[in-house]
Design an enzyme around this catalytic site. Structure first.
Site, PDB file in Angstrom:
ATOM      1  N   GLN A 131       1.426  -0.005  -4.578  1.00 22.96           N
ATOM      2  CA  GLN A 131       2.008   1.233  -4.064  1.00 22.96           C
ATOM      3  C   GLN A 131       1.805   2.373  -5.054  1.00 22.96           C
ATOM      4  O   GLN A 131       1.380   3.478  -4.699  1.00 22.96           O
ATOM      5  CB  GLN A 131       3.517   1.030  -3.810  1.00 22.96           C
ATOM      6  CG  GLN A 131       4.232   2.295  -3.372  1.00 22.96           C
ATOM      7  CD  GLN A 131       3.805   2.779  -2.001  1.00 22.96           C
ATOM      8  OE1 GLN A 131       3.827   2.017  -1.043  1.00 22.96           O
ATOM      9  NE2 GLN A 131       3.394   4.040  -1.888  1.00 22.96           N
ATOM     10  N   ARG A 164       3.724 -11.295  -1.973  1.00 23.45           N
ATOM     11  CA  ARG A 164       4.966 -10.502  -2.038  1.00 23.45           C
ATOM     12  C   ARG A 164       6.097 -11.498  -2.258  1.00 23.45           C
ATOM     13  O   ARG A 164       6.309 -12.381  -1.421  1.00 23.45           O
ATOM     14  CB  ARG A 164       5.164  -9.729  -0.733  1.00 23.45           C
ATOM     15  CG  ARG A 164       6.532  -9.111  -0.601  1.00 23.45           C
ATOM     16  CD  ARG A 164       6.599  -8.090   0.495  1.00 23.45           C
ATOM     17  NE  ARG A 164       5.931  -6.863   0.085  1.00 23.45           N
ATOM     18  CZ  ARG A 164       6.048  -5.697   0.724  1.00 23.45           C
ATOM     19  NH1 ARG A 164       6.802  -5.591   1.786  1.00 23.45           N
ATOM     20  NH2 ARG A 164       5.402  -4.627   0.289  1.00 23.45           N
ATOM     21  N   ARG A 181      -2.990   3.444   0.430  1.00 22.93           N
ATOM     22  CA  ARG A 181      -2.735   2.042   0.100  1.00 22.93           C
ATOM     23  C   ARG A 181      -4.006   1.199   0.255  1.00 22.93           C
ATOM     24  O   ARG A 181      -4.380   0.427  -0.618  1.00 22.93           O
ATOM     25  CB  ARG A 181      -1.633   1.462   1.024  1.00 22.93           C
ATOM     26  CG  ARG A 181      -0.248   2.000   0.784  1.00 22.93           C
ATOM     27  CD  ARG A 181       0.282   1.625  -0.579  1.00 22.93           C
ATOM     28  NE  ARG A 181       0.236   0.187  -0.806  1.00 22.93           N
ATOM     29  CZ  ARG A 181       1.187  -0.659  -0.436  1.00 22.93           C
ATOM     30  NH1 ARG A 181       2.281  -0.226   0.145  1.00 22.93           N
ATOM     31  NH2 ARG A 181       1.083  -1.965  -0.677  1.00 22.93           N
ATOM     32  N   HIS A 219       5.803  -2.820  -8.024  1.00 22.76           N
ATOM     33  CA  HIS A 219       4.997  -2.680  -6.793  1.00 22.76           C
ATOM     34  C   HIS A 219       3.733  -1.899  -7.179  1.00 22.76           C
ATOM     35  O   HIS A 219       3.542  -0.747  -6.780  1.00 22.76           O
ATOM     36  CB  HIS A 219       5.810  -1.955  -5.719  1.00 22.76           C
ATOM     37  CG  HIS A 219       5.256  -2.095  -4.334  1.00 22.76           C
ATOM     38  ND1 HIS A 219       4.123  -2.834  -4.040  1.00 22.76           N
ATOM     39  CD2 HIS A 219       5.683  -1.576  -3.145  1.00 22.76           C
ATOM     40  CE1 HIS A 219       3.886  -2.764  -2.745  1.00 22.76           C
ATOM     41  NE2 HIS A 219       4.810  -2.013  -2.178  1.00 22.76           N
ATOM     42  N   ASP A 254      13.140   6.276  -3.075  1.00 28.28           N
ATOM     43  CA  ASP A 254      12.963   5.010  -2.360  1.00 28.28           C
ATOM     44  C   ASP A 254      14.352   4.566  -1.907  1.00 28.28           C
ATOM     45  O   ASP A 254      15.373   5.131  -2.328  1.00 28.28           O
ATOM     46  CB  ASP A 254      12.323   3.983  -3.320  1.00 28.28           C
ATOM     47  CG  ASP A 254      12.134   2.606  -2.690  1.00 28.28           C
ATOM     48  OD1 ASP A 254      12.047   2.519  -1.447  1.00 28.28           O
ATOM     49  OD2 ASP A 254      12.077   1.616  -3.434  1.00 28.28           O
ATOM     50  N   CYS A 301       7.758   5.813  -0.656  1.00 26.41           N
ATOM     51  CA  CYS A 301       6.878   4.671  -0.382  1.00 26.41           C
ATOM     52  C   CYS A 301       7.080   4.112   1.015  1.00 26.41           C
ATOM     53  O   CYS A 301       6.210   3.391   1.512  1.00 26.41           O
ATOM     54  CB  CYS A 301       7.104   3.580  -1.428  1.00 26.41           C
ATOM     55  SG  CYS A 301       8.820   3.029  -1.479  1.00 26.41           S
TER      56      CYS A 301
HETATM   57  N1  NVA Z   1      12.205  -1.006  -3.275  1.00 21.88           N
HETATM   58  C1  NVA Z   1      11.799  -1.393  -1.947  1.00 21.88           C
HETATM   59  C2  NVA Z   1      10.335  -1.081  -1.740  1.00 21.88           C
HETATM   60  C3  NVA Z   1       9.828  -1.332  -0.344  1.00 21.88           C
HETATM   61  C4  NVA Z   1       8.359  -0.998  -0.169  1.00 21.88           C
HETATM   62  C5  NVA Z   1      12.062  -2.875  -1.752  1.00 21.88           C
HETATM   63  O1  NVA Z   1      11.768  -3.665  -2.652  1.00 21.88           O
HETATM   64  O2  NVA Z   1      12.582  -3.250  -0.713  1.00 21.88           O
END
Ligand code: NVA
Length: 307
Positions: free
Chosen positions: A134, A104, A292, A131, A225, A264
């Site tokens: 997800q 990540r 997931r 992502h 989101d 998400c």
């Molecule tokens: N768009 C959000 C997704 C978190 C799962 C982020 O990048 O923080």
């Protein structure tokens, strides 16, 4: 060799056939977990996280364990990748001992660099741009709820970000009609949008950006989101007045006739979604979270078995 990938870095890199294959494999693994208990036996997976995580961290860790593998978590204690030592060297060192890297990162480039120098599979566990784990879980969830994916109309409401980019690409590849409902100036990068448009033409899907609620029309699913992603320093006080018209709430559900809503998580109740809607029966967030682990296990299985 249906999947035939060395890494899992971006949704845009997969064909429709490969995405359907991963969703089908995830369903099979979810239905028959006992058949996959030893499928990662003897394998170690390093999980490098530059940003916080709940679902991704835990679902990878437990998923790997359920397949007989070993997961090692490296969190933010070492700071950003590339500061203490080059990303190239991190990649080369990790590949001395581990069999795959789940990462990540703040920048998609970091993933590309890890992939170029690691010599072992690298999986995107969220970047600034995408992502994919997800959205693969979300498409499994859609498939479980709606059956045929290509007849779905899906709208993402809010601010374009890694989630909407991945949704836009996966919808375009699979052939889902996708609308991005966002304020002017908060849409996707134009290069990414053009790339997704090309894919949508090939799958006969429609891909639209709208700024006005009058244009939204009938939808099956509404998705949202956070308005501020990790690593984005925007102020919520500046954003709120512009973004409230794009909030997911019961009025928007009624207006569009949507039968499901998705998030998400983490959800910011009262901002991008109302508490009432998030806690209602329309919300598939729990099923998305369950899925997931199954899609990630499918990705690991496919990468390790050269599927
Ligand atoms: N768009 C959000 C997704 C978190 C799962 C982020 O990048 O923080």
């Amino acid at each position: 060799m249906l999947f035939a990938h060395t890494h899992f870095l971006a949704d845009s890199q997969l064909t429709r056939q490969q995405l359907i294959y991963l969703i089908t494999l995830a369903k099979e693994m979810k239905a028959n977990p006992q058949d996959y208990q030893q499928s990662l036996a003897g394998k170690s997976v390093v999980m490098l996280f530059e940003k916080p995580s709940l679902r991704t961290h835990i679902s990878f860790d437990i998923g790997i364990q359920k397949m007989g593998g070993h997961a090692i978590y490296v969190g933010q204690q070492n700071g950003r990748l590339g500061v203490r030592e080059r990303v190239t060297d991190v990649a080369k060192n990790l590949s001395c001992w581990s069999d795959a890297i789940v990462a990540r990162v703040f920048k998609q480039n970091t993933l590309e660099e890890l992939a170029m120098f690691a010599g072992i599979p690298v999986i995107n566990a969220l970047s600034d741009l995408y992502h994919p784990c997800q959205i693969l879980a979300d498409f499994l969830t859609l498939s479980e709820n709606f059956g045929d994916l290509s007849s779905i109309k899906l709208t993402y409401a809010g601010v374009a970000n890694n989630i909407s980019n991945s949704l836009m690409f996966m919808a375009s590849v699979v052939g889902i009609d996708f609308t991005l409902f966002c304020p002017k100036g908060y849409g996707p990068d134009s290069l990414l949008f053009d790339q997704a448009l090309d894919l949508a033409k090939q799958s006969n899907a429609s891909l639209t950006i709208i700024n006005d609620t009058k244009l939204i029309g009938e939808q099956n699913v509404l998705y949202t989101d956070t308005w501020i992603s990790m690593g984005d320093n925007s102020s919520i006080n500046d954003l709120e007045p512009k973004l409230y018209p794009y909030q997911l709430n019961h009025d928007l559900v009624k207006k569009t006739g949507a039968t499901a809503i998705m998030h998400c998580q983490p959800a910011h109740l009262g901002q991008e979604i109302t508490r009432e809607l998030f806690d209602s029966n329309y919300c598939l967030a729990r099923q998305q979270a369950i899925n997931r682990m199954w899609v990630q296990n499918a990705v690991l299985f496919a990468l390790f078995n050269n599927k």
